[in-house]
Write a protein that holds these residues in place. Structure first.
Motif, short mmCIF file in Angstrom:
data_model
loop_
_atom_site.label_atom_id
_atom_site.label_comp_id
_atom_site.label_asym_id
_atom_site.label_seq_id
_atom_site.Cartn_x
_atom_site.Cartn_y
_atom_site.Cartn_z
N LYS A 6 0.85 -1.19 0.00
CA LYS A 6 0.00 0.00 0.00
C LYS A 6 0.88 1.23 0.00
N LYS A 7 0.53 2.15 -0.84
CA LYS A 7 1.24 3.42 -0.85
C LYS A 7 0.68 4.29 0.26
N ILE A 8 1.57 4.84 0.98
CA ILE A 8 1.15 5.78 2.02
C ILE A 8 1.30 7.17 1.44
N ASP A 9 0.23 7.88 1.35
CA ASP A 9 0.24 9.22 0.77
C ASP A 9 0.62 10.21 1.86
N LEU A 10 1.87 10.67 1.76
CA LEU A 10 2.34 11.65 2.75
C LEU A 10 2.05 13.07 2.32
N ASP A 11 1.63 13.25 1.10
CA ASP A 11 1.36 14.59 0.59
C ASP A 11 -0.11 14.93 0.79
N ASN A 12 -0.37 15.81 1.72
CA ASN A 12 -1.75 16.21 1.99
C ASN A 12 -2.15 17.46 1.24
N GLY A 13 -1.47 17.74 0.17
CA GLY A 13 -1.85 18.86 -0.65
C GLY A 13 -1.00 20.09 -0.43
N PRO A 14 -1.55 21.24 -0.77
CA PRO A 14 -0.79 22.49 -0.70
C PRO A 14 -0.33 22.85 0.71
N GLU A 15 -1.04 22.41 1.73
CA GLU A 15 -0.65 22.75 3.10
C GLU A 15 0.71 22.17 3.44
N ASP A 16 0.96 20.92 3.01
CA ASP A 16 2.25 20.30 3.26
C ASP A 16 3.38 21.01 2.51
N LYS A 17 3.09 21.42 1.28
CA LYS A 17 4.10 22.12 0.49
C LYS A 17 4.43 23.48 1.11
N VAL A 18 3.42 24.17 1.57
CA VAL A 18 3.64 25.46 2.23
C VAL A 18 4.46 25.27 3.51
N GLU A 19 4.11 24.25 4.27
CA GLU A 19 4.84 24.00 5.53
C GLU A 19 6.29 23.58 5.24
N ALA A 20 6.51 22.79 4.21
CA ALA A 20 7.87 22.40 3.84
C ALA A 20 8.68 23.62 3.38
N SER A 21 8.05 24.48 2.59
CA SER A 21 8.73 25.70 2.14
C SER A 21 9.04 26.60 3.32
N ARG A 22 8.09 26.73 4.23
CA ARG A 22 8.29 27.55 5.42
C ARG A 22 9.47 27.02 6.25
N SER A 23 9.55 25.71 6.39
CA SER A 23 10.64 25.10 7.16
C SER A 23 11.99 25.35 6.50
N LEU A 24 12.05 25.22 5.18
CA LEU A 24 13.31 25.46 4.48
C LEU A 24 13.75 26.91 4.55
N VAL A 25 12.81 27.83 4.37
CA VAL A 25 13.14 29.25 4.46
C VAL A 25 13.60 29.59 5.88
N LEU A 26 12.94 29.04 6.87
CA LEU A 26 13.32 29.27 8.26
C LEU A 26 14.73 28.72 8.53
N LEU A 27 15.03 27.55 8.00
CA LEU A 27 16.36 26.96 8.17
C LEU A 27 17.44 27.84 7.54
N LEU A 28 17.20 28.28 6.30
CA LEU A 28 18.18 29.11 5.61
C LEU A 28 18.35 30.47 6.28
N ALA A 29 17.26 31.07 6.74
CA ALA A 29 17.35 32.37 7.41
C ALA A 29 18.09 32.24 8.74
N THR A 30 17.86 31.14 9.44
CA THR A 30 18.57 30.91 10.70
C THR A 30 20.05 30.71 10.44
N LEU A 31 20.39 29.98 9.40
CA LEU A 31 21.78 29.77 9.04
C LEU A 31 22.44 31.11 8.68
N ALA A 32 21.76 31.93 7.89
CA ALA A 32 22.31 33.24 7.51
C ALA A 32 22.49 34.14 8.73
N ALA A 33 21.53 34.12 9.65
CA ALA A 33 21.66 34.93 10.87
C ALA A 33 22.83 34.45 11.71
N THR A 34 23.02 33.15 11.80
CA THR A 34 24.14 32.59 12.57
C THR A 34 25.48 32.98 11.96
#
Length: 164
Positions: A6-34
């Protein structure tokens, strides 16, 4: 009996993509601030050491070497590094908001672009010793930036063509 995978669908639509983008931007901004915070505490070239026993050092201990040797380069580094630090903190604050209006998205994009330009400027000002090297590194940074923008524009144009 056959077991089906059975395939487990981990993609719940645009909300997951927005949250993933938010996490990546937060990671990069934190790295730049550091990175910018550390570069502010330990500027390129280091700082002048304490006077020796004979008092032969004619510089103020703890002052950046780059400031005394290349004042214009130090000022460029200082301003670019400070702008990158502030822009990184602004990006972190904006990304923490769960609902972004059109103004918030525009502010986020502006802060991210300012952060990128400031990081490139601080790198060029802090890493180069000679004019030829400075020009070479600045040209290389601009070429990489232009290439990145071209890829984003091409990706965006491709996405618009495939949308109904």
């Amino acid at each position: 009996k056959q077991k089906r995978d059975k395939k487990i669908d981990l993609d719940n639509g645009p909300e997951d993509k927005v949250e993933a983008s938010r996490s990546l931007v937060l990671l990069l901004a934190t790295l730049a601030a550091t990175v910018t915070y550390q570069a502010g505490l330990s500027p390129p070239g280091g700082v002048w050491p304490e006077d020796d026993d004979q008092g032969r050092t004619h510089h103020i201990p703890g002052n950046p070497v780059l400031h005394d040797m290349h004042s214009k380069r130090y000022k460029a580094f200082y301003h670019c590094n400070t702008a990158a630090f502030v822009a990184s903190v602004v990006v972190i604050i904006i990304v923490q908001s769960r609902q972004l209006s059109a103004v918030g998205r525009a502010a986020l994009k502006t802060a991210m672009i300012l952060d990128l330009f400031s990081l490139m400027g601080a790198y060029v000002a802090g890493s180069c010793r000679e004019k030829v090297t400075t020009i070479y590194v600045a040209a290389l940074a601009v070429a990489v930036f232009v290439y990145s923008i071209a890829k984003v524009v091409a990706f965006t144009a491709q996405g618009r063509q495939t949308m109904p």
